[in-house]
Design a protein around this motif. Sequence first.
Motif, PDB file in Angstrom:
ATOM      1  N   MET A 127     -28.955  15.895  25.335  1.00  0.00           N
ATOM      2  CA  MET A 127     -27.753  15.150  25.943  1.00  0.00           C
ATOM      3  C   MET A 127     -26.984  14.616  24.848  1.00  0.00           C
ATOM      4  N   SER A 128     -25.799  14.972  24.740  1.00  0.00           N
ATOM      5  CA  SER A 128     -24.830  14.218  23.813  1.00  0.00           C
ATOM      6  C   SER A 128     -24.467  13.005  23.840  1.00  0.00           C
ATOM      7  N   ILE A 129     -23.974  12.442  22.541  1.00  0.00           N
ATOM      8  CA  ILE A 129     -23.839  10.921  22.845  1.00  0.00           C
ATOM      9  C   ILE A 129     -22.438  10.949  23.525  1.00  0.00           C
ATOM     10  N   ASN A 130     -21.536  11.667  23.590  1.00  0.00           N
ATOM     11  CA  ASN A 130     -20.513  11.732  24.515  1.00  0.00           C
ATOM     12  C   ASN A 130     -20.861  11.839  26.130  1.00  0.00           C
ATOM     13  N   VAL A 131     -21.816  12.331  26.514  1.00  0.00           N
ATOM     14  CA  VAL A 131     -22.167  12.442  27.822  1.00  0.00           C
ATOM     15  C   VAL A 131     -22.868  10.887  28.062  1.00  0.00           C
ATOM     16  N   THR A 143     -22.385   8.387  26.682  1.00  0.00           N
ATOM     17  CA  THR A 143     -21.144   7.167  26.725  1.00  0.00           C
ATOM     18  C   THR A 143     -20.528   7.479  27.935  1.00  0.00           C
ATOM     19  N   LYS A 199     -35.519  11.714  24.736  1.00  0.00           N
ATOM     20  CA  LYS A 199     -34.930  12.330  23.963  1.00  0.00           C
ATOM     21  C   LYS A 199     -35.082  12.139  22.380  1.00  0.00           C
TER      22      LYS A 199
END
Length: 156
Positions: free
Chosen positions: A1-5, A7, A54
Motif C-alpha cells: 500500500m503506497s503512502i498516497n493510498v 493518505t 506492512k
Amino acid sequence: MSINVVTLLYLIASVCFIQALKGLSHPTTSIRGNLFGMVGMTIAVLTTAALIVKLAGSALGLGWVLLGLVVGGGYGAWRAKTVEMTKMPELVAFFHSMIGLAAVLIAGATVAEPWAFGIAEHPVNGVGGLIPGGNRIELALGAFIGAVTFSGSVIA
C-alpha cells in the motif's frame, strides 16, 4: 500500500468524521451522522491495521494495538456502566483529559525517537536523526493542544 493510498484513505475517513459531527448536531440527521462516523472509523482502523502489518512485516504489532484496545475499552466500558448520570460531565472531562495526555505522550515519544515513526533517519555516529521543520511544528502544536486539553479537562 503506497503512502498516497494511505493518505487518501485517511482523508476520506476525516471527511466522514466531519460529516458525522455535522449529522449529530440535529436529531433528524443523527442516524446519518452515526453512519458516517462508523464508516469513517472502519476506514481509519482498517487502513491503520494494514499499515502496521506492512511496516512491521507481520501482524505482531497488531497484537499490541489489540491489547491496548481491550484494556482501554474495558476500562472505559466499566466506567461508563458504573458512573451515575449526574456524574456524566465529570466522566466526559476525564476521557477528554486522557485523550489530551495521550497526544502529549505521543508527541514526546516522537521527539525522543523520530526514526521509529519514520520522520527522520536513525542517527549514525551521532550524525542525522533531525526532525524536519514541518514535523517540529506539528509536534509542538500536538503537544500544546494536548496539554491544554488535559489541563482544561482536569480543571473542569
